[in-house]
Design an enzyme around this catalytic site. Structure first.
Site, PDB file in Angstrom:
ATOM      1  N   ALA A   1       0.849  -1.202   0.000  1.00 10.48           N
ATOM      2  CA  ALA A   1       0.000   0.000   0.000  1.00 10.48           C
ATOM      3  C   ALA A   1       0.878   1.243   0.000  1.00 10.48           C
ATOM      4  CB  ALA A   1      -0.937   0.001   1.220  1.00 10.48           C
TER       5      ALA A   1
ATOM      6  N   GLN B   1      27.148  32.384 -22.774  1.00  9.53           N
ATOM      7  CA  GLN B   1      25.697  32.582 -22.757  1.00  9.53           C
ATOM      8  C   GLN B   1      24.946  31.279 -22.424  1.00  9.53           C
ATOM      9  OE1 GLN B   1      23.466  33.581 -26.405  1.00  9.53           O
ATOM     10  NE2 GLN B   1      22.942  35.479 -25.359  1.00  9.53           N
TER      11      GLN B   1
ATOM     12  N   GLU C   1       5.203  11.565  -0.449  1.00 12.52           N
ATOM     13  CA  GLU C   1       4.031  12.426  -0.180  1.00 12.52           C
ATOM     14  C   GLU C   1       3.089  12.424  -1.390  1.00 12.52           C
ATOM     15  OE1 GLU C   1       4.390  12.910   2.762  1.00 12.52           O
ATOM     16  OE2 GLU C   1       6.245  13.906   3.381  1.00 12.52           O
TER      17      GLU C   1
HETATM   18  C1  LIG Z   1      12.773   7.731   0.985  1.00  9.32           C
HETATM   19  C2  LIG Z   1      11.327   7.536   1.276  1.00  9.32           C
HETATM   20  C3  LIG Z   1      10.820   7.914   2.499  1.00  9.32           C
HETATM   21  C4  LIG Z   1       9.489   7.673   2.809  1.00  9.32           C
HETATM   22  N1  LIG Z   1       9.031   7.959   4.061  1.00  9.32           N
HETATM   23  C5  LIG Z   1       7.807   7.524   4.426  1.00  9.32           C
HETATM   24  C6  LIG Z   1       7.385   7.608   5.788  1.00  9.32           C
HETATM   25  O1  LIG Z   1       8.112   8.087   6.666  1.00  9.32           O
HETATM   26  N2  LIG Z   1       6.159   7.116   6.128  1.00  9.32           N
HETATM   27  C7  LIG Z   1       5.329   6.556   5.198  1.00  9.32           C
HETATM   28  O2  LIG Z   1       4.236   6.146   5.569  1.00  9.32           O
HETATM   29  N3  LIG Z   1       5.694   6.480   3.888  1.00  9.32           N
HETATM   30  C8  LIG Z   1       6.913   6.933   3.491  1.00  9.32           C
HETATM   31  N4  LIG Z   1       7.323   6.811   2.178  1.00  9.32           N
HETATM   32  C9  LIG Z   1       6.431   6.141   1.223  1.00  9.32           C
HETATM   33  C10 LIG Z   1       5.998   6.987   0.055  1.00  9.32           C
HETATM   34  O3  LIG Z   1       4.986   7.859   0.427  1.00  9.32           O
HETATM   35  C11 LIG Z   1       5.619   6.028  -1.085  1.00  9.32           C
HETATM   36  O4  LIG Z   1       6.815   5.468  -1.592  1.00  9.32           O
HETATM   37  C12 LIG Z   1       4.859   6.704  -2.196  1.00  9.32           C
HETATM   38  O5  LIG Z   1       3.590   7.101  -1.780  1.00  9.32           O
HETATM   39  C13 LIG Z   1       4.714   5.798  -3.418  1.00  9.32           C
HETATM   40  O6  LIG Z   1       4.264   4.532  -3.056  1.00  9.32           O
HETATM   41  P1  LIG Z   1       5.042   3.239  -3.602  1.00  9.32           P
HETATM   42  O7  LIG Z   1       6.491   3.440  -3.355  1.00  9.32           O
HETATM   43  O8  LIG Z   1       4.418   2.041  -3.039  1.00  9.32           O
HETATM   44  O9  LIG Z   1       4.854   3.276  -5.179  1.00  9.32           O
HETATM   45  P2  LIG Z   1       3.568   2.668  -5.995  1.00  9.32           P
HETATM   46  O10 LIG Z   1       2.315   3.160  -5.398  1.00  9.32           O
HETATM   47  O11 LIG Z   1       3.791   1.202  -6.115  1.00  9.32           O
HETATM   48  O12 LIG Z   1       3.785   3.352  -7.387  1.00  9.32           O
HETATM   49  C14 LIG Z   1       4.653   2.820  -8.423  1.00  9.32           C
HETATM   50  C15 LIG Z   1       4.458   3.656  -9.681  1.00  9.32           C
HETATM   51  O13 LIG Z   1       3.084   3.526 -10.135  1.00  9.32           O
HETATM   52  C16 LIG Z   1       2.492   4.805 -10.236  1.00  9.32           C
HETATM   53  N5  LIG Z   1       1.068   4.710  -9.875  1.00  9.32           N
HETATM   54  C17 LIG Z   1       0.524   4.111  -8.780  1.00  9.32           C
HETATM   55  N6  LIG Z   1      -0.803   4.260  -8.775  1.00  9.32           N
HETATM   56  C18 LIG Z   1      -1.114   4.968  -9.885  1.00  9.32           C
HETATM   57  C19 LIG Z   1      -2.327   5.480 -10.451  1.00  9.32           C
HETATM   58  N7  LIG Z   1      -3.518   5.264  -9.866  1.00  9.32           N
HETATM   59  N8  LIG Z   1      -2.274   6.190 -11.605  1.00  9.32           N
HETATM   60  C20 LIG Z   1      -1.060   6.411 -12.191  1.00  9.32           C
HETATM   61  N9  LIG Z   1       0.112   5.979 -11.724  1.00  9.32           N
HETATM   62  C21 LIG Z   1       0.091   5.277 -10.566  1.00  9.32           C
HETATM   63  C22 LIG Z   1       3.262   5.688  -9.262  1.00  9.32           C
HETATM   64  O14 LIG Z   1       3.147   7.047  -9.582  1.00  9.32           O
HETATM   65  C23 LIG Z   1       4.673   5.143  -9.451  1.00  9.32           C
HETATM   66  O15 LIG Z   1       5.247   5.727 -10.585  1.00  9.32           O
HETATM   67  C24 LIG Z   1       8.634   7.095   1.841  1.00  9.32           C
HETATM   68  C25 LIG Z   1       9.154   6.754   0.585  1.00  9.32           C
HETATM   69  C26 LIG Z   1      10.477   6.956   0.299  1.00  9.32           C
HETATM   70  C27 LIG Z   1      11.005   6.529  -1.046  1.00  9.32           C
END
Ligand SMILES: Cc1cc2nc3c(=O)[nH]c(=O)nc-3n(C[C@H](O)[C@H](O)[C@H](O)COP(=O)(O)OP(=O)(O)OC[C@H]3O[C@@H](n4cnc5c(N)ncnc54)[C@H](O)[C@@H]3O)c2cc1C
Length: 386
Positions: A126, A282, A366
């Site tokens: 998630a 430039q 975020e």
């Molecule tokens: C360094 C770091 C620190 C973090 N810290 C925290 C923290 O302290 N606490 C916490 O709770 N979370 C934290 N996060 C989590 C972060 O919020 C998530 O990584 C982020 O929301 C994306 O989720 P995911 O990595 O699972 O990617 P996914 O949701 O798996 O996304 C993968 C790709 O699919 C795309 N995608 C997904 N759904 C859709 C859609 N409906 N339409 C189009 N494209 C889509 C995304 O844009 C992305 O390109 C952190 C993440 C990182 C990398």
């Protein structure tokens, strides 16, 4: 460039000086070691009440708004983004879950940087899909029993408390957002309690704030620590928090861009090729003009939405736009800064590479850029397929 009130200007100038004098040397030393922000630096930030910008003065905070919180964050990011991020782990995080007595005790400590938390929302399954939270909380007598995984939890080990989102009722496919509850629990600093197994996530940047993959196995939270806001309010709580976080991310993206631009301008004036400083060419001058313009546009966007939120309302459309624009801009501007430095840009000799790595993250956390575009287009066109 933007006009600020005298009070805001003072706050910004103080934060800039602090960033350059106190944060930058620490970042230059510790980022290559992938080390955490040291406690001494946290204490100095606490003295300045950077953890209490949003906390009312009766609790020893500054009692200012989102604007000032982001203003300080942009300046801190010019040195090290994680330092601007860790203040989000104070500034009233979880204040909504505290009883009146807890507020009296904990908010002043938080404002001073002595009570800093971690935010455990994302899971391996998630991320963008916040409603997909699967971590469970089951009631057992006077306790809630937590089972599941949380991913990416920044500052988890160093934290004094944690905000955790877990399902208190099974997922209803028709109402996936329902049944998620926010929990607040205190923990020992620099340790994980029994029932939480932690693995460090090895990242390419955003050092200073280590991220953790947590597995909860029959981890117990006393029922009285359940968020007073109540069961099932987790999705709304998370989404509201993310709105401020997006404006904060836009400000941090501007700080990374500005930090890289500062280095690139200094370098361009000193680096001589073909008998002239490269700042005379430039191609370099126009790059600087574009970078400064784009940074200023993004800055004005977050200024505008921060002021609007401080005046009342969520303004989530504008927050998403500011976050989207600023983070895409920051990746481009930091990359252009690297280009101005030529070969040394691609080394660890200058802070530009750190700003580039950190700016890259602003497009992911975020809410990714794609998720911001989804929010914006849904608002403009209505949800797809309806
Ligand atoms: C360094 C770091 C620190 C973090 N810290 C925290 C923290 O302290 N606490 C916490 O709770 N979370 C934290 N996060 C989590 C972060 O919020 C998530 O990584 C982020 O929301 C994306 O989720 P995911 O990595 O699972 O990617 P996914 O949701 O798996 O996304 C993968 C790709 O699919 C795309 N995608 C997904 N759904 C859709 C859609 N409906 N339409 C189009 N494209 C889509 C995304 O844009 C992305 O390109 C952190 C993440 C990182 C990398």
């Amino acid at each position: 460039v933007t006009s600020l009130s005298a009070q805001r200007q003072q706050l910004r100038d103080d934060a800039y000086r602090f960033a350059m004098d106190e944060v930058l040397p620490v970042a230059n030393e510790l980022d290559p070691q992938k080390a955490d922000i040291p406690r001494e630096l946290i204490a100095k930030m606490g003295e300045r009440r950077y953890f209490g910008i949003l906390i009312p003065p009766e609790y020893d905070g500054l009692g200012l708004g989102i604007f000032e919180y982001c203003l300080v964050s942009e300046e801190l990011t010019r040195a090290w983004m994680s330092v601007a991020s860790v203040i989000a782990r104070g500034n009233g995080l979880a204040a909504w879950s505290m009883t009146d007595d807890e507020r009296e005790e904990l908010l002043p400590k938080m404002a001073r940087g002595e009570f800093i938390g971690a935010f455990a929302l994302s899971e391996p399954g998630a991320g963008s899909d916040v409603a997909g939270v699967a971590c469970r909380a089951d009631r057992d007598g006077d306790d809630w029993v937590i089972n599941g995984e949380k991913m990416w939890v920044g500052w988890a080990k160093a934290a004094d408390f944690m905000v955790l989102f877990a399902r208190t009722s099974p997922m209803d496919p028709k109402q996936r957002q329902a049944g998620i509850t926010p929990f607040f629990f205190r923990k020992e600093r620099d340790a994980f309690p029994p029932g939480i197994e932690a693995r460090l996530v090895d990242k390419i940047g955003y050092h200073g704030m280590s991220s953790w993959h947590l597995t909860f196995t029959d981890f117990r939270i006393a029922a009285r620590e359940r968020v007073p806001r109540g069961e099932g309010t987790g999705f709304r709580t998370a989404v509201t928090g993310l709105n401020t976080a997006r404006i904060h991310t836009a400000a941090r993206a501007c700080g990374a861009a500005q930090g890289a631009l500062d280095v690139a301008m200094d370098y361009a004036k000193q680096r001589v090729q073909f008998g002239r400083p490269i700042a005379d060419f430039q191609a370099i001058r126009f790059k600087v003009a574009d970078m400064a313009t784009q940074t200023e546009v993004a800055r004005r966007m977050w200024h505008s939405v921060a002021d609007a939120v401080d005046a009342g309302g969520l303004h989530d459309l504008e927050a998403s736009m500011a976050k989207l624009f600023a983070s895409e801009m920051a990746e481009h501007v930091t990359s252009e800064a690297m280009q101005i430095l030529g070969g040394v840009g691609y080394t660890t000799m200058y802070a530009v590479e750190r700003h580039w790595r950190d700016a890259r993250l602003t497009k992911i956390f975020e809410g990714t850029s794609e998720i911001q575009k989804r929010i914006i287009s849904d608002r403009l066109l209505g949800k797809a397929g309806r």
